[in-house]
Design a protein around this motif. Structure first.
Motif, PDB file in Angstrom:
ATOM      1  N   GLU A  81       0.812  -1.208   0.000  1.00 16.49           N
ATOM      2  CA  GLU A  81       0.000   0.000   0.000  1.00 16.49           C
ATOM      3  C   GLU A  81       0.854   1.271   0.000  1.00 16.49           C
ATOM      4  O   GLU A  81       0.323   2.375  -0.088  1.00 16.49           O
ATOM      5  N   ASP A 132      -1.505  -7.445   1.702  1.00 13.53           N
ATOM      6  CA  ASP A 132      -2.474  -7.711   0.637  1.00 13.53           C
ATOM      7  C   ASP A 132      -3.649  -6.761   0.829  1.00 13.53           C
ATOM      8  O   ASP A 132      -4.628  -7.081   1.504  1.00 13.53           O
ATOM      9  N   HIS A 133      -3.536  -5.566   0.249  1.00 13.82           N
ATOM     10  CA  HIS A 133      -4.548  -4.526   0.420  1.00 13.82           C
ATOM     11  C   HIS A 133      -5.136  -4.125  -0.928  1.00 13.82           C
ATOM     12  O   HIS A 133      -4.425  -4.079  -1.937  1.00 13.82           O
ATOM     13  N   PHE A 134      -6.402  -3.800  -0.948  1.00  9.93           N
ATOM     14  CA  PHE A 134      -6.974  -3.144  -2.115  1.00  9.93           C
ATOM     15  C   PHE A 134      -6.814  -1.640  -2.006  1.00  9.93           C
ATOM     16  O   PHE A 134      -6.702  -0.941  -3.014  1.00  9.93           O
ATOM     17  N   SER A 135      -6.808  -1.148  -0.767  1.00  9.65           N
ATOM     18  CA  SER A 135      -6.732   0.297  -0.524  1.00  9.65           C
ATOM     19  C   SER A 135      -5.590   0.584   0.437  1.00  9.65           C
ATOM     20  O   SER A 135      -5.354  -0.179   1.374  1.00  9.65           O
ATOM     21  N   SER A 161      -1.587   0.348  -4.380  1.00 14.98           N
ATOM     22  CA  SER A 161      -2.505  -0.769  -4.101  1.00 14.98           C
ATOM     23  C   SER A 161      -2.144  -1.965  -4.976  1.00 14.98           C
ATOM     24  O   SER A 161      -2.959  -2.469  -5.734  1.00 14.98           O
ATOM     25  N   ARG A 185     -13.869 -10.194  -0.274  1.00 15.68           N
ATOM     26  CA  ARG A 185     -13.200  -9.780  -1.516  1.00 15.68           C
ATOM     27  C   ARG A 185     -12.631 -10.981  -2.254  1.00 15.68           C
ATOM     28  O   ARG A 185     -12.570 -10.996  -3.488  1.00 15.68           O
ATOM     29  N   GLY A 243      -9.809  -9.461   8.112  1.00 18.48           N
ATOM     30  CA  GLY A 243      -9.819  -8.361   7.166  1.00 18.48           C
ATOM     31  C   GLY A 243     -10.261  -7.031   7.738  1.00 18.48           C
ATOM     32  O   GLY A 243     -10.558  -6.894   8.923  1.00 18.48           O
ATOM     33  N   SER A 255     -11.831  -1.380   4.756  1.00 22.38           N
ATOM     34  CA  SER A 255     -11.214  -0.554   3.721  1.00 22.38           C
ATOM     35  C   SER A 255     -10.863  -1.357   2.477  1.00 22.38           C
ATOM     36  O   SER A 255     -10.821  -0.804   1.371  1.00 22.38           O
ATOM     37  N   ASN A 256     -10.637  -2.652   2.640  1.00 19.90           N
ATOM     38  CA  ASN A 256     -10.350  -3.514   1.502  1.00 19.90           C
ATOM     39  C   ASN A 256     -11.575  -4.289   1.030  1.00 19.90           C
ATOM     40  O   ASN A 256     -11.711  -4.568  -0.163  1.00 19.90           O
ATOM     41  N   GLU A 257     -12.456  -4.639   1.936  1.00 25.74           N
ATOM     42  CA  GLU A 257     -13.536  -5.574   1.623  1.00 25.74           C
ATOM     43  C   GLU A 257     -14.820  -4.902   1.149  1.00 25.74           C
ATOM     44  O   GLU A 257     -15.650  -5.545   0.494  1.00 25.74           O
TER      45      GLU A 257
END
Length: 319
Positions: free
Chosen positions: A11, A37-40, A49, A76, A104, A107-109
């Motif tokens: 991130e 392992d982040h989406f955001s 990301s 996710r 989790g 912010s990611n899910e």
């Protein structure tokens, strides 16, 4: 002997730069690596990301280091997809990969558009995912109807021995619960007494395997710069649960952390220009029973940290 690894913060750092950093870390004497392992990101200042699973294939191929990743199956990620991902990396790089599983953060899910379950449901969902992933990695065909749904899934490409599934915990209660199913435990640095309680809870409940610790730190030859780096990059990461679980955007974290002081960040990040002080912190963690320490310099420029710790800190803690 304690293993000393480096943490790749996806991130915060561009994937090409992270790949160069883990190559550099291997040359500098680090034993291993792990990644987030982040989406955001946690803050707009962090600004990256990377998709961890794509990057892991490149990193395992580019180095001889073992790698781990912290992942949250169930929302996710469908657990069958995570089992397939673990199976492929384990088959291509046997003995060099582990996955830690946790419940989790919103912010990611939240990106799926589904509601963010309360903690008890997230814990139950993770437990279902663990059993599904283990069965798939054992070669079973899995159908499941519960908090997650699986229909006749089978993972065909698998390693001879499944990679370890590590429990991710930040509380004594979760550490004790992880002992029911995990092949090891991972947490983040905290005051020694808190870490001791977590280690004891996991072991006393029958927890097996290695203990892993992610160590947040900030180092620069100039003390003020080390403080500034930590405050600029990591002040949005100081909130305990449930805040860190439930805030759902980088913008929200930035608003919540607007008044966080450098002194507050220093409660959660080991900040010092003194390499000997960093070595003393690491020895203290090793003495608590942690088998693998993953060093996360919270700045975005990694080469000076890798050079300094490889030349001065690692030889001292290994002596």
């Amino acid at each position: 002997m304690t293993l000393y690894g480096v943490h790749a913060s996806h991130e915060q750092v561009h994937p090409s730069e992270s790949l160069s950093a883990v190559r550099h870390a291997e040359q500098a004497g680090f034993d291993a690596a792990m990644c987030s392992d982040h989406f955001s990101p946690w803050s707009e200042r962090q600004g990256q990301s990377t998709f961890a699973w794509s990057w892991l294939g490149a990193a395992l191929e580019a180095t001889n280091l073992p790698f781990g990743v912290v992942n949250a199956p169930g929302q996710r990620y469908h657990p069958a997809i995570i089992a397939q991902s673990i199976g492929t990396l384990g088959a291509m790089y046997p003995g060099r990969f582990w996955a830690a599983l946790g419940t989790g953060e919103a912010s990611n899910e939240h990106i799926t558009g589904d509601g963010w379950p309360r903690k008890g449901l997230r814990t139950a969902r993770l437990r279902e995912c663990v059993d599904i992933i283990r069965a798939l990695l054992a070669g079973e065909e899995v159908s499941h109807d519960g908090l997650v749904t699986v229909d006749r899934a089978r993972v065909w490409t698998r390693p001879d021995e499944p990679p370890p599934l590590i429990g991710a915990a930040v509380s004594v209660e979760t550490a004790r619960w992880c002992a029911e199913w995990a092949d090891g435990l991972i947490t983040v640095n905290a005051p020694p007494e808190q870490l001791r309680r977590m280690v004891d809870a996991y072991r006393d409940a029958g927890g097996k395997g290695k203990l892993h610790l992610q160590v947040h730190l900030s180092w620069d030859p100039d003390e003020d710069t080390a403080v500034r780096i930590a405050h600029e990059q990591w002040r949005s990461n100081v909130f305990p649960p449930p805040v860190c679980w439930d805030l759902d955007t980088a913008e929200a974290f930035d608003v919540a952390s607007a008044d966080v002081t450098p002194e507050k960040v220093a409660e959660l990040v080991n900040i010092s220009s003194d390499l000997g002080r960093h070595a003393a912190w690491l020895r203290e963690y090793a003495d608590l029973g942690f088998d693998e320490l993953y060093l996360h310099h919270v700045g975005q420029e990694l080469d000076p940290f890798i050079d300094a710790f490889g030349a001065k800190v690692l030889p001292e803690v290994r002596s």
